[in-house]
Design an enzyme around this catalytic site. Structure first.
Site, short mmCIF file in Angstrom:
data_model
loop_
_atom_site.label_atom_id
_atom_site.label_comp_id
_atom_site.label_asym_id
_atom_site.label_seq_id
_atom_site.Cartn_x
_atom_site.Cartn_y
_atom_site.Cartn_z
N CYS A 133 57.75 23.79 -5.35
CA CYS A 133 56.57 23.34 -6.31
C CYS A 133 56.39 24.37 -7.26
CB CYS A 133 55.27 23.30 -5.25
SG CYS A 133 53.81 23.19 -6.10
N CYS A 136 52.74 25.63 -7.86
CA CYS A 136 52.19 26.62 -6.92
C CYS A 136 52.98 27.94 -6.94
CB CYS A 136 52.60 26.06 -5.50
SG CYS A 136 52.43 24.25 -5.13
N ASP A 137 54.14 28.12 -7.26
CA ASP A 137 55.00 29.14 -7.05
C ASP A 137 55.43 29.81 -8.40
OD1 ASP A 137 53.99 28.94 -4.33
OD2 ASP A 137 56.08 27.92 -3.95
#
Ligand code: NAP
Length: 310
Positions: A133, A136-137
């Site tokens: 993701c 997200c990261d």
């Protein structure tokens, strides 16, 4: 029982809180442990209110909150589900590994799983260089070298997002054309993001701590090369958990996710869906929003509150 919520990720837990606060008698059933995919996410940095929090910790906090309102039964999986004639006042019957529930409504919050490439090192280095993701990261890789696997809209969107964050990104795709939309392909070229075509990842290499390189196979000439990287984002699609939805006759979209209206109602009366199962942005915040909407729709449909007549 008024409402059974299936799945204890952010969508299901939030639906539980909202349902009980609206006056419904509800339960959350979770075949594994609480938290869904977030519980597997090492660090969450885009959930407002927490500048950085381990995914497991965030979901423990969320499930504790939900348990103040209703039971959240871990290890209780739904084995079969039968729809009665809702219009005639019948209920939905759910059989689990522990018992039988009869409910007026069901919220499906069963989530989805990232598709894996299934090569050595992928599981070992998950969260230690292997990610699924980028929104997200991606931020963790600012100034570092990263590969993205895939040739669809997600892979190219993620590549552009990472480049924008200041990540040194290379796309690796198994064919010589992308299936991603043309504007995304044009943006990739404009941003001069390198692409390694006709190439598959053979193994993910690393030391005792983290990923260090990818062993690549050129699928045209079978040649092998090693690409040193600090990380790798795998963006080859998702597999939504739609088995129960299909059993109920819930309409599935062309992309494999459950179709809902803006109130999270499916095509089946008194059956709602929320979270990753519905596709779209698939973030904690969107799952939470959808969970709350699904619960309020269930409440409206079960209770016929005064505002529905207006
Ligand atoms: P997708 O469209 O299914 O594309 C998956 C990509 O991964 C394909 O290029 C495929 O290669 C590759 N792939 C699949 N299995 C692989 C494997 N085992 N090894 C290596 N490569 C593999 O998935 P997605 O990109 O996640 O998109 C999912 C849906 O979300 C789509 O409907 C998409 O339009 C939508 N979406 C839209 C946007 C946007 O509009 N900006 C952004 C993100 C997602 P092949 O091409 O060779 O099959």
């Amino acid at each position: 029982m008024d409402l059974v919520i299936i799945g204890a990720g952010p969508a299901g837990l939030t639906a539980g809180i909202y349902a009980v606060r609206a006056g419904l008698k509800a339960v959350v059933l979770e075949k594994n442990i609480v938290g869904g995919q977030v519980a597997l996410t090492p660090v969450v940095e885009n959930y407002p209110g927490f500048s950085t929090v381990p995914g497991k910790q965030l979901m423990d906090i969320m499930s504790e909150h939900a348990r103040e309102y209703l039971p959240v039964n871990e290890g209780e999986g739904v084995e079969s589900i039968t729809l009665g004639d809702i219009a005639a006042g019948e209920t939905i019957t759910l059989t689990t590994n522990r018992g039988i529930y009869s409910a007026k409504a069901v919220i499906l919050a069963t989530g989805s799983a990232y598709r894996q490439i299934g090569v050595p090192g992928e599981t070992r280095y998950f969260g230690r260089g292997i990610n699924y993701c980028a929104s997200c990261d991606g931020y963790l890789y600012k100034g570092k070298k990263v590969a993205i696997i895939g040739g669809g809209n997600t892979a190219l969107t993620d590549a552009l997002h990472l480049k924008n964050l200041g990540v040194d990104v290379t796309v690796i795709h198994r064919r010589d054309t992308f299936r991603a939309q043309k504007p995304l392909q044009d943006s990739l070229a404009r941003e001069e993001i390198p692409v390694i075509w006709n190439t598959a990842v053979e193994t993910i290499e690393g030391d005792e701590k983290r990923v260090t390189s990818l062993r690549l196979r050129n699928l045209k000439d079978d040649s092998i090369t090693d690409l040193p990287v600090d990380g790798c984002f795998i963006a080859i699609g998702q597999v939504p958990s739609t088995d129960l939805a299909k059993t109920l006759g819930v309409k599935i979209k062309e992309d494999g996710f459950v179709e809902v209206d803006t109130a999270m109602r499916t095509n089946v009366p008194h059956v709602y869906a929320a979270g990753d199962l519905t596709g779209g942005l698939q973030q904690i915040v969107t799952a939470i929003g959808e969970g709350s909407i699904a619960a309020m729709s269930a409440f409206e449909d079960i209770s016929n509150p005064y505002w529905k007549d207006k």
